[in-house]
Design a protein around this motif. Structure first.
Motif, PDB file in Angstrom:
ATOM      1  N   LEU A 325       0.737  -1.293  -0.101  1.00 28.93           N
ATOM      2  CA  LEU A 325      -0.019   0.052   0.108  1.00 28.93           C
ATOM      3  C   LEU A 325       0.854   1.191   0.035  1.00 28.93           C
ATOM      4  CD1 LEU A 325      -2.902  -1.004   2.502  1.00 28.93           C
ATOM      5  CD2 LEU A 325      -3.085  -1.055  -0.057  1.00 28.93           C
ATOM      6  N   ILE A 326       0.477   2.145  -0.655  1.00 29.55           N
ATOM      7  CA  ILE A 326       0.980   3.752  -0.380  1.00 29.55           C
ATOM      8  C   ILE A 326       0.986   4.233   0.870  1.00 29.55           C
ATOM      9  CG2 ILE A 326       1.388   5.783  -1.699  1.00 29.55           C
ATOM     10  CD1 ILE A 326       1.993   3.494  -3.494  1.00 29.55           C
ATOM     11  N   PRO A 327       1.837   4.431   1.631  1.00 27.42           N
ATOM     12  CA  PRO A 327       1.656   4.934   2.934  1.00 27.42           C
ATOM     13  C   PRO A 327       1.715   6.664   2.923  1.00 27.42           C
ATOM     14  CG  PRO A 327       4.100   4.343   2.847  1.00 27.42           C
ATOM     15  CD  PRO A 327       3.270   4.092   1.468  1.00 27.42           C
ATOM     16  N   PHE A 328       0.735   7.241   3.504  1.00 26.99           N
ATOM     17  CA  PHE A 328       0.954   8.568   3.733  1.00 26.99           C
ATOM     18  C   PHE A 328       1.029   9.117   5.274  1.00 26.99           C
ATOM     19  CE2 PHE A 328      -1.811   8.157   0.057  1.00 26.99           C
ATOM     20  CZ  PHE A 328      -1.035   8.837  -0.986  1.00 26.99           C
ATOM     21  N   VAL A 329       2.185   9.437   5.708  1.00 29.10           N
ATOM     22  CA  VAL A 329       2.393   9.659   7.160  1.00 29.10           C
ATOM     23  C   VAL A 329       1.954  11.066   7.307  1.00 29.10           C
ATOM     24  CG1 VAL A 329       3.814   9.830   8.863  1.00 29.10           C
ATOM     25  CG2 VAL A 329       4.259   8.124   7.381  1.00 29.10           C
ATOM     26  N   VAL A 330       1.022  11.223   8.448  1.00 28.68           N
ATOM     27  CA  VAL A 330       0.411  12.530   8.762  1.00 28.68           C
ATOM     28  C   VAL A 330       0.918  12.791  10.154  1.00 28.68           C
ATOM     29  CG1 VAL A 330      -1.547  14.252   8.716  1.00 28.68           C
ATOM     30  CG2 VAL A 330      -1.551  12.252   7.079  1.00 28.68           C
ATOM     31  N   PRO A 331       2.046  13.357  10.347  1.00 28.70           N
ATOM     32  CA  PRO A 331       2.362  13.952  11.749  1.00 28.70           C
ATOM     33  C   PRO A 331       1.558  15.183  12.262  1.00 28.70           C
ATOM     34  CG  PRO A 331       4.185  14.654  10.345  1.00 28.70           C
ATOM     35  CD  PRO A 331       2.897  13.827   9.614  1.00 28.70           C
ATOM     36  N   MET A 332       0.787  15.103  13.223  1.00 29.40           N
ATOM     37  CA  MET A 332      -0.298  15.872  13.653  1.00 29.40           C
ATOM     38  C   MET A 332       0.523  17.173  14.089  1.00 29.40           C
ATOM     39  SD  MET A 332      -3.047  14.856  12.574  1.00 29.40           S
ATOM     40  CE  MET A 332      -4.313  16.007  13.067  1.00 29.40           C
ATOM     41  N   ARG A 333       1.761  16.850  14.653  1.00 31.81           N
ATOM     42  CA  ARG A 333       2.301  18.121  15.302  1.00 31.81           C
ATOM     43  C   ARG A 333       2.738  19.017  14.277  1.00 31.81           C
ATOM     44  NH1 ARG A 333       7.748  16.564  18.181  1.00 31.81           N
ATOM     45  NH2 ARG A 333       6.508  14.663  19.036  1.00 31.81           N
ATOM     46  N   SER A 334       3.110  18.579  12.992  1.00 27.87           N
ATOM     47  CA  SER A 334       3.618  19.226  11.705  1.00 27.87           C
ATOM     48  C   SER A 334       2.313  20.160  11.165  1.00 27.87           C
ATOM     49  CB  SER A 334       4.041  18.364  10.687  1.00 27.87           C
ATOM     50  OG  SER A 334       5.346  18.021  11.348  1.00 27.87           O
ATOM     51  N   LEU A 335       0.937  19.505  11.526  1.00 29.45           N
ATOM     52  CA  LEU A 335       0.098  20.304  10.610  1.00 29.45           C
ATOM     53  C   LEU A 335      -0.513  21.409  11.760  1.00 29.45           C
ATOM     54  CD1 LEU A 335      -2.701  17.702   9.700  1.00 29.45           C
ATOM     55  CD2 LEU A 335      -0.765  18.521   8.419  1.00 29.45           C
ATOM     56  N   ALA A 336      -0.393  21.161  12.877  1.00 30.04           N
ATOM     57  CA  ALA A 336      -0.704  22.139  14.018  1.00 30.04           C
ATOM     58  C   ALA A 336       0.221  23.492  13.686  1.00 30.04           C
ATOM     59  CB  ALA A 336      -0.899  21.904  15.238  1.00 30.04           C
ATOM     60  N   ALA A 337       1.531  23.166  13.489  1.00 36.15           N
ATOM     61  CA  ALA A 337       2.583  24.120  13.523  1.00 36.15           C
ATOM     62  C   ALA A 337       2.354  24.781  12.332  1.00 36.15           C
ATOM     63  CB  ALA A 337       3.902  23.684  13.630  1.00 36.15           C
ATOM     64  N   ARG A 338       1.670  24.291  11.151  1.00 32.84           N
ATOM     65  CA  ARG A 338       1.849  25.065   9.739  1.00 32.84           C
ATOM     66  C   ARG A 338       0.241  25.683   9.744  1.00 32.84           C
ATOM     67  NH1 ARG A 338       4.111  20.133   6.091  1.00 32.84           N
ATOM     68  NH2 ARG A 338       3.527  21.545   4.491  1.00 32.84           N
ATOM     69  N   GLY A 339      -0.602  25.200  10.660  1.00 34.86           N
ATOM     70  CA  GLY A 339      -2.001  25.961  10.390  1.00 34.86           C
ATOM     71  C   GLY A 339      -2.717  25.136   9.335  1.00 34.86           C
ATOM     72  N   ILE A 340      -2.336  23.950   9.135  1.00 38.47           N
ATOM     73  CA  ILE A 340      -3.206  23.107   8.534  1.00 38.47           C
ATOM     74  C   ILE A 340      -4.353  22.129   9.220  1.00 38.47           C
ATOM     75  CG2 ILE A 340      -3.398  21.159   6.548  1.00 38.47           C
ATOM     76  CD1 ILE A 340      -0.562  21.907   5.699  1.00 38.47           C
ATOM     77  N   THR A 341      -5.442  22.423   8.897  1.00 38.04           N
ATOM     78  CA  THR A 341      -6.494  21.596   9.775  1.00 38.04           C
ATOM     79  C   THR A 341      -7.246  20.625   8.952  1.00 38.04           C
ATOM     80  OG1 THR A 341      -8.062  23.518   9.107  1.00 38.04           O
ATOM     81  CG2 THR A 341      -7.103  23.980  11.169  1.00 38.04           C
ATOM     82  N   SER A 342      -7.228  20.755   7.611  1.00 41.56           N
ATOM     83  CA  SER A 342      -8.041  19.668   7.062  1.00 41.56           C
ATOM     84  C   SER A 342      -7.087  19.472   5.630  1.00 41.56           C
ATOM     85  CB  SER A 342      -9.659  20.200   6.795  1.00 41.56           C
ATOM     86  OG  SER A 342     -10.210  20.456   7.964  1.00 41.56           O
ATOM     87  N   PRO A 343      -6.321  18.761   5.842  1.00 47.59           N
ATOM     88  CA  PRO A 343      -5.452  18.204   4.679  1.00 47.59           C
ATOM     89  C   PRO A 343      -6.142  17.816   3.496  1.00 47.59           C
ATOM     90  CG  PRO A 343      -4.600  17.075   6.320  1.00 47.59           C
ATOM     91  CD  PRO A 343      -5.688  18.109   6.832  1.00 47.59           C
ATOM     92  N   THR A 344      -6.125  18.195   2.206  1.00 45.53           N
ATOM     93  CA  THR A 344      -6.752  17.439   1.110  1.00 45.53           C
ATOM     94  C   THR A 344      -5.935  16.324   0.395  1.00 45.53           C
ATOM     95  OG1 THR A 344      -5.517  19.087  -0.565  1.00 45.53           O
ATOM     96  CG2 THR A 344      -7.670  19.779   0.478  1.00 45.53           C
ATOM     97  N   PRO A 345      -6.416  15.386  -0.218  1.00 44.40           N
ATOM     98  CA  PRO A 345      -5.663  14.367  -0.665  1.00 44.40           C
ATOM     99  C   PRO A 345      -4.419  14.717  -1.477  1.00 44.40           C
ATOM    100  CG  PRO A 345      -7.814  13.904  -1.132  1.00 44.40           C
ATOM    101  CD  PRO A 345      -7.916  15.193  -0.545  1.00 44.40           C
ATOM    102  N   SER A 346      -4.532  16.141  -2.080  1.00 40.95           N
ATOM    103  CA  SER A 346      -3.115  16.563  -2.687  1.00 40.95           C
ATOM    104  C   SER A 346      -2.070  16.921  -2.011  1.00 40.95           C
ATOM    105  CB  SER A 346      -3.590  17.593  -3.833  1.00 40.95           C
ATOM    106  OG  SER A 346      -4.097  18.648  -3.034  1.00 40.95           O
TER     107      SER A 346
END
Length: 738
Positions: A325-346
């Motif tokens: 399978l194609i892994p997509f790792v989503v470190p939530m700490r990075s999202l918070a720091a970059r102000g991303i709340t709802s990442p799109t598939p792209s």
């Protein structure tokens, strides 16, 4: 064997054809090449001559023009070849960038010697639909006709690839196209034949699963190997605490990986005989999982291990459902720091900032749509509590859009409710503390990794002495773990077990006795003695004492806690250091805040910059420990108590009691008791009572009246009503209750 193209072989019998190696002794080719009783041989361009073989299955050339050959010895060693992948067309749109390989008549030398050909072209799935064939239109000018047949004679049996996927076997040259087209038998057709399937599985019990190929986007297949390589590069190395005394501390993840034990809630699968087991056994059968674990329990290490092995198709058999399978790792700490709340598939391929080119437009969405995605959401507790409901809605919406996506979410035990993702079909697993055998296994792996580092020493005599010393220390620590119950209880997570191994080595066998002494000694190891042992003096022109380094890191840690963050930018870190340097004149004289930050990143071993402009502690536990110390030293315990009901602050409170003096301990415990008394409901009161009990157990000085009041109040709420309340108590309190 660097690529799938190296599996090409020539098939020699009454007629000459081509074929593809499935395994070192198994060849797939065309049925129409043979008559009953033909002697057949195969030869590979990089092999050591002709190899006799037997035809073990042959289909009808009109309906299933495929044959399976078994060689009498290995044709090629395929151990270093990439795994063979099978594909089938998922639509009717033309698919460019395909290729067919083989040994056709048109490519012969003047003495009629064989030579391989590689024919790129566009696959036209609809063109052969009525006859059950794929048709490939060659990209180049067709070969000139030959007087006695097709110039493609000898190509039959050759593999047809779409990117790395084997999708068919060349079978003919359709009339009327002036040799511009080549027909092939879809591989999926053969697998529907019971005879072929039985013959194949007898000799290859675990063939690849078929992957759907969207014919409109062949560039995806070209991009995916590069993405897998980037995932492997990013997640196959791990920093093992304490080993960077010797070097960077960057180790092959498999050297340090420990198979963890986990437990499912009995309610999740009534009647399940295995509610408890190794995480690999439990994850394989659960398409969607919330994995809870304490700080340092190994959640992120597991995520990295899954990502690197899924991308490379090297997961163990228990996790075969995830392999490839194609892994997509989503470190939530990075999202918070970059102000991303709802990442799109792209955005999913970009979040981890892998060293790989931009993917084809829409690639991630197509992966998820095809059910080929593995979503690894790491650290849901590392975003502010107020944002977790928004994160839940994002994840739920994404999975409803792409329902075949496998997903793992990691979180600390109390960060979200037990029903947080229940409606989306998630099951819960909880990482268990390391057992006695696991502790010894981890310590053994730690010392093996340390001995491997000795191989880098230029002085072999010194290296030999260090290896001998590490063997002695490992045996001594193993005896200590067997003898000392308190030490074993401290080592129940991989992080703390690694800390103990490092300190045992650095202190020549002498170890701290409490969790706070353990953290304090670890900080001393990282901030002071580490560079001394490595004979490094004033790197970057800055020299910090242990206390100076701790003071600086405390300011960064407390800012992260106050802001509900796990990462900060360089600019934010510099501002915190500017504030701290006002009281550190000796450090201020050595360099600017920017230079001090660079020193801490390079030398402390506690801060890291995992991606440009995203700074974090190597582990959340050290952040919480240092923040707790700052709250205590700056007389801000009341601020801690104001946030006592918030889950993100509770680990800081648990650590704060170990920093407190006698009067501060009393004040902290009284504050927790008062907050619990004022709680509006049991759900709010329970964790506050548990926190007060934990602090009373770990206080260095507590009078009997206060201690008894804390436990009397807690016992009024007993027994616990559910698993969540039990987890809130923690091991220490739970043991004291019983």
């Amino acid at each position: 064997m660097p690529s799938v193209e190296d599996r090409l072989v020539a098939v020699l019998g009454a007629r000459q054809g081509s074929g593809v190696l499935l395994t070192p002794e198994l060849v797939l080719t065309s049925a129409h090449l043979f008559e009953r009783g033909d002697a057949v041989e195969v030869v590979a361009p990089d092999g050591d001559g002709r190899v006799p073989c037997d035809v073990v299955w042959s289909g009808d050339p009109d309906t299933c023009d495929l044959a399976l050959l078994v060689t009498r010895r290995s044709v090629l060693p395929l151990g270093t070849a990439p795994p063979l992948r099978w594909g089938k067309c998922a639509g009717w749109q033309p698919m460019p960038r395909c290729q067919v390989l083989g040994f056709p008549q048109v490519q012969r030398y003047e003495s009629d010697e064989l030579e391989a050909v590689q024919i790129p072209g566009t696959l036209m799935p609809l063109s052969g639909r009525m006859r059950g064939r794929y048709v490939l239109h060659a990209d180049h000018h067709p070969p000139a006709p030959v007087p006695d047949g097709s110039p493609w004679a000898g190509l039959s049996g050759g593999p047809v690839f779409a990117g790395p996927l084997l999708i068919g076997i060349a079978s003919g040259d359709p009339l009327g196209w002036q040799h511009a087209s080549i027909e092939s038998m879809p591989l999926a057709t053969a697998f529907n034949d019971p005879g072929f399937r039985m013959a194949l599985l007898d000799r290859w019990p675990d063939p690849p699963v078929f992957e759907e190929v969207s014919s409109a986007y062949p560039e995806d297949l070209v991009y995916e190997p590069a993405y897998a390589k980037a995932v492997k590069a990013a997640y196959s190395r791990l920093e093992i605490f304490g080993l960077d005394e010797l070097s960077s501390g960057d180790w092959d993840l498999d050297t340090a990986y420990l198979s963890l034990e986990a437990q499912s809630s009995p309610e999740a699968r009534p009647g399940s005989p295995e509610p408890r087991g190794r995480i690999e056994d439990l994850l394989g059968s659960r398409p969607r999982t919330v994995l809870r674990g304490e700080a340092g329990a190994g959640k992120t290490t597991l995520v990295w291990w899954l990502a690197s092995h899924a991308a490379c198709r090297t997961l163990p058999e228990q996790l075969s459902e995830l392999d490839g399978l194609i892994p997509f790792v989503v470190p939530m700490r990075s999202l918070a720091a970059r102000g991303i709340t709802s990442p799109t598939p792209s955005q999913l391929p970009k979040i981890a900032r892998l060293q790989v080119d931009k993917p084809p437009d829409g690639w991630a969405g197509r992966v998820l749509e095809a059910g080929r995605g593995l979503l690894l959401v790491d650290g849901m507790d590392e975003i502010p509590q107020a944002d977790r409901e928004l994160a839940r809605k994002w994840l739920a919406g994404l999975l409803r859009m792409y329902p075949r996506t496998r997903c793992l979410v990691t979180v600390r035990p109390l960060a979200v409710g037990s029903d947080w993702l229940e409606q989306e079909g998630f099951e819960e697993l909880r990482l268990l503390p390391l057992g006695d055998e696991d502790i010894r296994s981890f310590a053994g792996a730690w010392h093996r990794a340390a001995r491997l580092e000795c191989d880098r020493y230029a002085d072999e005599h010194w290296a030999k002495r260090q290896r001998k010393r590490l063997v002695a220390l490992e045996l001594e620590l193993d005896r200590e773990f067997r003898r000392n119950d308190v030490l074993r209880d401290l080592a129940r997570t991989p992080l703390l077990c690694a800390v103990i191994c490092a300190l045992h080595r650095q202190r020549n066998g002498f170890l701290p006795e409490t969790r706070w002494d353990l953290y304090s000694a670890a900080l001393n190891l990282m901030l002071a003695t580490r560079d001394i042992h490595r004979r490094i003096h004033q790197p970057e022109g800055i020299e910090l004492t242990t206390d100076e380094g701790r003071q600086l890191l405390q300011r960064i840690a407390v800012w992260l806690v106050r802001n509900g963050r796990a990462e900060l930018t360089r600019e934010q870190a510099v501002r915190q250091l500017e504030s701290a340097l006002r009281g550190l004149r000796r450090v201020r004289a050595q360099g600017t805040p920017q230079a001090v930050l660079m020193h801490l990143l390079n030398r402390s071993g506690l801060l890291q910059e995992r991606s440009p402009d995203a700074i974090q502690f190597i582990h959340r536990t050290f952040q919480d420990y240092l923040a707790a110390k700052e709250f205590q030293e700056s007389d801000c315990l009341d601020e801690l108590l104001l946030h006592a009901a918030e889950e993100q602050w509770q680990d800081v409170l648990r650590l704060a009691v170990g920093h407190c003096g006698r009067s501060e301990e009393r004040r902290l415990i009284n504050g927790l008791t008062a907050a619990a008394d004022a709680a509006p409901d049991r759900e709010t009161e329970w964790p506050l009572r548990a926190l007060a009990a934990h602090c009373s157990l770990n206080a260095r000085y507590i009078e009997d009246d206060q201690y008894l009041q804390v436990w009397k109040s807690l016992k009024k709420l007993l027994p616990a009503r559910d698993e969540r309340e039990l987890q809130a108590l923690g091991r220490d309190v739970l043991a004291a209750v019983h």
